[in-house]
Design an enzyme around this catalytic site. Structure first.
Site, PDB file in Angstrom:
ATOM      1  CD  GLN A 212      -2.639  -1.303   2.556  1.00  0.00           C
ATOM      2  OE1 GLN A 212      -2.441  -0.520   3.489  1.00  0.00           O
ATOM      3  NE2 GLN A 212      -3.492  -2.316   2.660  1.00  0.00           N
TER       4      GLN A 212
ATOM      5  CG  HIS B 202      -2.912  -0.534   7.878  1.00  0.00           C
ATOM      6  ND1 HIS B 202      -3.521  -1.045   8.998  1.00  0.00           N
ATOM      7  CD2 HIS B 202      -3.514  -1.147   6.819  1.00  0.00           C
ATOM      8  CE1 HIS B 202      -4.437  -1.935   8.630  1.00  0.00           C
ATOM      9  NE2 HIS B 202      -4.439  -2.009   7.306  1.00  0.00           N
TER      10      HIS B 202
ATOM     11  CE1 TYR C  34      -9.572  -7.484   6.931  1.00  0.00           C
ATOM     12  CE2 TYR C  34      -7.604  -7.108   8.242  1.00  0.00           C
ATOM     13  CZ  TYR C  34      -8.606  -6.631   7.407  1.00  0.00           C
ATOM     14  OH  TYR C  34      -8.633  -5.298   7.086  1.00  0.00           O
TER      15      TYR C  34
ATOM     16  CD  GLU D 129     -14.190   3.866  14.154  1.00  0.00           C
ATOM     17  OE1 GLU D 129     -14.302   2.961  14.994  1.00  0.00           O
ATOM     18  OE2 GLU D 129     -13.500   4.899  14.348  1.00  0.00           O
TER      19      GLU D 129
END
Length: 382
Positions: free
Chosen positions: A93, A159, A274, A253
């Site tokens: 990522q 992340h 997960y 959220e």
């Protein structure tokens, strides 16, 4: 004598038909609660586009996660790669992430961008500023300066968070992920993992930050207990920072991170592990934890975020738009104050990963289609 070649009328007519068909193929007419939408392709050929910013002349500045910055003309033509972008960790990522114009761009041509910065031990989220010469050949950056870098630099490719938002006073908010395997550090005030930080544009720490006088806390921290914040925008009326973050399997959220607030991750969450599906932490609410404005369970994998204030869609003014990587759609979130009252899912017919959403100077919405490497424009069909 040479005779000028003439095209038969049927060839000319066919060319017109083909041109019309091509134009129509580039524009989809999709349904919405407010009527038909015209979704047109503005540009193609991007490699994993991550962020979009509009220059004052209407051109677009686009980051590609592989480590490139591009300028996209109004005709959709991509510039050569902008030179002098620092090395990035383009893996998983990580890569070149958000890009925004500085608050004084018209005067100083400064842009700000975030990226996964490789280090001797691992990788961390960093933010740099630079002057953009958009009209050079090729376009280039100068005076590149890293103004913030996470203290923590674990290995791995998950992340990084990384949205950038300026407030009215010129402070820069930076959203930071907890790097997945270090989630317990999201609640530690001596760590930048899982935090939102607030700095001056040159990297200095504002004197009114909530933890600036605490010896056991990093002074840049604005709020903590976050997982992976990949969407951020200022409310057009209140000026407050709104964000969204990824939850595991559930518990994505929408938050309003206020000074010093604890948002709970990983002790308080709607998400589950997960592999096992087991509950994470101790529950979904606690008195000392700021509750989310809204949560998605199951997860939509949110990405990109913008409030709509334009004139093209009067009924959408004040709505919040959030991209989805998982379900390939754009969520239109209707608000009443700080409460979510309804949601409409747009672009589901396309079904591609939406990485970013921005309002353009023409009042249209522009989204980055990560799947096909293109920019889409959303406007009323009529």
């Amino acid at each position: 004598m040479r005779h000028r070649l003439r095209h038969p009328r049927w060839i000319t007519a066919l060319a017109l038909v083909l041109a019309t068909a091509l134009a129509n193929a580039q524009t989809l007419r999709l349904d919405s609660a407010q009527g038909k939408l015209a979704v047109s392709t503005v540009a193609t050929g991007l490699d994993t586009p991550w962020s979009l910013a509009f220059l004052p002349d209407g051109r677009m500045l686009v980051s590609e996660r592989v480590g490139r910055l591009r300028i996209v003309g109004a005709d959709g033509v991509l510039s050569a790669s902008i030179t002098n972008v620092p090395p990035v960790h383009a893996s998983g990522q990580g890569g070149l992430l958000d890009v925004v114009l500085g608050p004084q761009f018209a005067a100083d041509q400064r842009i700000y961008f975030s990226f996964a910065q490789p280090t001797a031990r691992g990788v961390r989220t960093a933010v740099a500023r630079a002057r953009l010469d958009a009209d050079a050949t090729p376009p280039r950056l100068s005076e590149v300066e890293v103004i913030f870098a996470q203290q923590d630099d674990p290995p791995g490719g998950h992340h990084f968070g990384s949205r950038l938002v300026f407030d009215d006073a010129g402070h820069l908010f930076i959203t930071l992920g907890e790097r997945y395997h270090s989630r317990e550090r999201a609640l530690a005030l001596d760590s930048h993992l899982g935090k939102i930080v607030r700095i001056h544009p040159d990297g200095r720490v504002p004197g009114d930050n909530p933890f600036v006088r605490r010896a056991d806390a990093l002074p840049e921290i604005w709020s903590y207990g976050h997982r992976n914040v990949q969407g951020a925008a200022r409310h057009p009326v209140t000026g407050a920072l709104w964000t969204h973050e990824h939850g595991p399997q559930g518990g994505d959220e929408i938050n309003i991170p206020r000074a010093g607030a604890n948002h709970g991750w990983p002790e308080i969450t709607f998400g589950r592990e997960y592999v096992t599906g087991w509950r994470i932490g101790e529950g979904s609410a606690r008195a000392d934890v700021a509750a989310p404005v809204h949560h998605w369970t199951p997860s939509i994998a949110p990405s990109g975020m913008a409030f709509y204030t334009g004139a093209l869609f009067p009924a959408w003014q004040g709505n919040l738009f959030v991209g989805s990587l998982k379900f390939g759609m754009l969520a239109r979130v209707v608000l009443k104050g700080e409460r979510v009252v309804s949601e409409e899912r747009l672009l589901t017919e396309i079904g591609n990963r939406i990485r970013d959403v921005r309002q353009g100077p023409d009042g249209a919405l522009y989204v980055l289609d990560e799947t096909e490497g293109r920019i889409l424009r959303i406007a009323p069909a009529n």
